[in-house]
Design an enzyme around this catalytic site. Structure first.
Site, PDB file in Angstrom:
ATOM      1  N   SER A 143     -31.270 -25.633  27.919  1.00 30.27           N
ATOM      2  CA  SER A 143     -29.931 -26.358  28.001  1.00 30.27           C
ATOM      3  C   SER A 143     -28.995 -25.072  28.013  1.00 30.27           C
ATOM      4  O   SER A 143     -29.107 -24.357  27.105  1.00 30.27           O
ATOM      5  CB  SER A 143     -29.553 -27.117  26.756  1.00 30.27           C
ATOM      6  OG  SER A 143     -28.346 -27.367  26.882  1.00 30.27           O
ATOM      7  N   ASP A 176     -25.220 -32.434  31.546  1.00 25.22           N
ATOM      8  CA  ASP A 176     -24.926 -33.373  30.278  1.00 25.22           C
ATOM      9  C   ASP A 176     -23.355 -33.072  30.206  1.00 25.22           C
ATOM     10  O   ASP A 176     -22.922 -31.787  30.087  1.00 25.22           O
ATOM     11  CB  ASP A 176     -25.548 -32.384  29.233  1.00 25.22           C
ATOM     12  CG  ASP A 176     -25.282 -33.366  28.053  1.00 25.22           C
ATOM     13  OD1 ASP A 176     -24.741 -34.314  27.988  1.00 25.22           O
ATOM     14  OD2 ASP A 176     -25.856 -32.716  26.932  1.00 25.22           O
ATOM     15  N   ASP A 229     -27.379 -40.378  25.594  1.00 20.74           N
ATOM     16  CA  ASP A 229     -27.744 -39.553  24.353  1.00 20.74           C
ATOM     17  C   ASP A 229     -26.853 -40.316  22.994  1.00 20.74           C
ATOM     18  O   ASP A 229     -27.395 -40.909  22.543  1.00 20.74           O
ATOM     19  CB  ASP A 229     -27.620 -38.206  24.537  1.00 20.74           C
ATOM     20  CG  ASP A 229     -27.588 -37.282  23.390  1.00 20.74           C
ATOM     21  OD1 ASP A 229     -28.078 -37.782  22.219  1.00 20.74           O
ATOM     22  OD2 ASP A 229     -27.140 -36.086  23.454  1.00 20.74           O
ATOM     23  N   LYS A 283     -30.908 -27.614  31.943  1.00 20.04           N
ATOM     24  CA  LYS A 283     -29.875 -28.574  31.753  1.00 20.04           C
ATOM     25  C   LYS A 283     -28.545 -27.753  31.792  1.00 20.04           C
ATOM     26  O   LYS A 283     -28.356 -26.808  31.240  1.00 20.04           O
ATOM     27  CB  LYS A 283     -30.157 -29.431  30.529  1.00 20.04           C
ATOM     28  CG  LYS A 283     -28.666 -30.048  30.038  1.00 20.04           C
ATOM     29  CD  LYS A 283     -29.319 -31.123  28.825  1.00 20.04           C
ATOM     30  CE  LYS A 283     -28.458 -30.933  27.447  1.00 20.04           C
ATOM     31  NZ  LYS A 283     -28.576 -32.029  26.640  1.00 20.04           N
ATOM     32  N   LYS A 295     -24.491 -27.851  31.034  1.00 24.13           N
ATOM     33  CA  LYS A 295     -23.352 -28.555  30.473  1.00 24.13           C
ATOM     34  C   LYS A 295     -22.168 -28.464  31.348  1.00 24.13           C
ATOM     35  O   LYS A 295     -21.948 -27.601  32.059  1.00 24.13           O
ATOM     36  CB  LYS A 295     -22.961 -27.883  29.051  1.00 24.13           C
ATOM     37  CG  LYS A 295     -23.977 -27.792  27.982  1.00 24.13           C
ATOM     38  CD  LYS A 295     -23.942 -29.345  27.647  1.00 24.13           C
ATOM     39  CE  LYS A 295     -24.991 -29.396  26.217  1.00 24.13           C
ATOM     40  NZ  LYS A 295     -24.972 -30.671  25.572  1.00 24.13           N
ATOM     41  N   LYS A 345     -33.283 -38.398  20.140  1.00 26.67           N
ATOM     42  CA  LYS A 345     -32.951 -37.243  18.877  1.00 26.67           C
ATOM     43  C   LYS A 345     -33.180 -38.027  17.692  1.00 26.67           C
ATOM     44  O   LYS A 345     -32.725 -38.604  17.088  1.00 26.67           O
ATOM     45  CB  LYS A 345     -31.602 -36.562  18.572  1.00 26.67           C
ATOM     46  CG  LYS A 345     -31.199 -35.691  20.012  1.00 26.67           C
ATOM     47  CD  LYS A 345     -30.000 -35.148  20.135  1.00 26.67           C
ATOM     48  CE  LYS A 345     -29.274 -34.328  21.328  1.00 26.67           C
ATOM     49  NZ  LYS A 345     -28.031 -34.297  21.458  1.00 26.67           N
ATOM     50  N   GLU A 354     -26.469 -36.846  32.005  1.00 28.91           N
ATOM     51  CA  GLU A 354     -26.495 -37.280  30.524  1.00 28.91           C
ATOM     52  C   GLU A 354     -25.135 -37.619  29.933  1.00 28.91           C
ATOM     53  O   GLU A 354     -24.127 -36.768  30.063  1.00 28.91           O
ATOM     54  CB  GLU A 354     -27.091 -36.177  29.900  1.00 28.91           C
ATOM     55  CG  GLU A 354     -27.452 -36.352  28.497  1.00 28.91           C
ATOM     56  CD  GLU A 354     -28.156 -35.517  27.634  1.00 28.91           C
ATOM     57  OE1 GLU A 354     -28.650 -34.342  28.290  1.00 28.91           O
ATOM     58  OE2 GLU A 354     -28.231 -35.453  26.288  1.00 28.91           O
ATOM     59  N   GLY A 395     -32.226 -31.849  21.687  1.00 32.06           N
ATOM     60  CA  GLY A 395     -32.216 -30.622  20.920  1.00 32.06           C
ATOM     61  C   GLY A 395     -30.737 -30.502  20.188  1.00 32.06           C
ATOM     62  O   GLY A 395     -30.006 -30.753  20.917  1.00 32.06           O
TER      63      GLY A 395
END
Ligand code: NPG
Length: 367
Positions: free
Chosen positions: A135, A188, A238, A161, A163, A262, A213, A290
């Protein structure tokens, strides 16, 4: 079993680099470690609640309070039967899933050690290795982002991934996709958009992303469903998924087509497995999220991610992605885009007490 002693440690560990998301920046990771002791054996767990409530309402401080004042007193000295018994004893308390999950992880570790079984075996996982992703935080410019991603691709990560947040979405993704046409890529938003500001997310359909996400607010399943009907890219939830019941509702509403699991967010590994089982029965792909875990939490995430429904690579990167020095050994190294799932009893890693003391801000022993 009967819990004889519970120790709480609040620790702060320096990350190798600052990690920026739509909800803030972190360069020092705070969390709690929990040790449960019974019959001469100790099990370790990690509570992933952070120093401040950016990702969720829980913090290391609230988790400490809930553990010290409520969860631990409900268990200490009591007879209860394994993980199911722990959840029964905590059932009268509402919320605080990260505190609950940290305690549960310590119990899984204890159970595995007492039975001589790995967490992977206890959870029903299989295989020696799992494919993992990385990420990547928000970078100031598309060039800096492409360089950062390139570094990870050179190390062997095959899924990245990014952000994103409003204003830093389409152009950064365009730059990374341009530089790495075949990379498995996902984004995300950490709930940074509303349906009214989600226009740029429709443009992301052009970049062959695995998923988008958590674009909208945690509570907002209905708007996620409306947004999903406007996108060809699958939405992955998430923050919105706090339980198997929430997952069932989100899927029934077509609010998402992928779920990030998670254990900390959903109150423990048992609930994480329940979400996995539900999704598997509906052919919905899941992956393991994570939260910048130490080696303890990373070991648990790897065991979880080895369950058969985890068909997408998780945010479980190598130790050197996070920490120059960790509190558990051995460290996790990337080999061919994969990490090795620990096979020794319990979490399968050993806590380094002297490293723990170096990072420890506060500790408490309850018996
Ligand atoms: O590799 O552990 C990791 C980090 C993955 O991006 C990641 N985690 O929103 O999922 C998230 C984010 C996060 C980090 C959330 C820290 C909460 C705390």
């Amino acid at each position: 079993m009967r819990l004889e002693r519970v120790e709480l440690f609040r620790i702060s560990m320096p990350l190798v680099g600052t990690f920026r998301t739509s909800f803030g920046e972190v360069s020092q990771r705070q969390c709690l470690l929990i040790a449960v002791s019974s019959q001469g054996l100790t099990g370790w767990g990690e509570c992933v609640a952070d120093a401040w409530p950016g990702y969720s309402y829980e913090t290391a401080g609230t988790a400490w309070e809930i553990l010290e004042q409520h969860f631990v007193p409900a268990l200490l000295g009591q007879e209860f039967d394994g993980v199911g018994g722990l959840h029964q004893r905590l059932a009268r308390f509402r919320g605080h899933p990260m505190a609950r999950a940290g305690l549960e992880m310590a119990l899984w570790d204890w159970l595995g050690r007492s039975r001589g079984q790995s967490l992977q075996a206890l959870l029903g996982g299989r295989g020696e290795r799992v494919e993992v992703g990385v990420s990547v935080g928000i970078e100031p410019t598309p060039e800096a982002l492409v360089e950062r991603v390139g570094g990870y691709v050179d190390q062997g990560y095959r899924r990245v991934k990014l952000k994103i947040e409003p204003g830093l979405d389409v152009e950064p993704v365009r730059a990374v996709r341009g530089a790495f046409p075949d990379l498995r890529l996902q984004v995300d938003a950490n709930a940074a958009y509303t349906l009214a500001t989600a226009g740029p997310l429709e443009e992301l359909d052009a970049f062959d992303l695995l998923l988008i996400e958590q674009p909208l607010a945690e509570e907002d399943l209905l708007d996620h469903s409306r947004l999903q009907s406007r996108l060809s890219t699958p939405i992955c939830l998430d923050e919105s998924i706090g339980s198997a019941a929430a997952a069932q509702q989100a899927l029934a509403l077509d609010a998402c087509r992928v779920i990030n699991i998670k254990a900390g967010r959903v109150g423990g590994l048992a609930e994480a497995v329940a979400i996995h089982d539900l999704c598997r029965s509906q052919d919905v792909p899941v992956w393991c999220g994570g939260m910048l875990e130490t080696g303890l939490g990373r070991a648990a995430n790897l065991a979880l991610a080895s369950l058969p429904g985890f068909t997408l690579p998780g945010d479980i990167s190598a130790s050197d992605r996070y920490y120059a020095e960790d509190i558990a050994s051995p460290r996790f190294d990337l080999a061919d885009g994969c990490l090795t799932v620990p096979q020794s009893p319990g979490l399968g890693v050993e806590l380094d007490r002297s490293a723990l003391q170096r990072f420890c801000l506060e500790q408490l022993s309850l018996s």
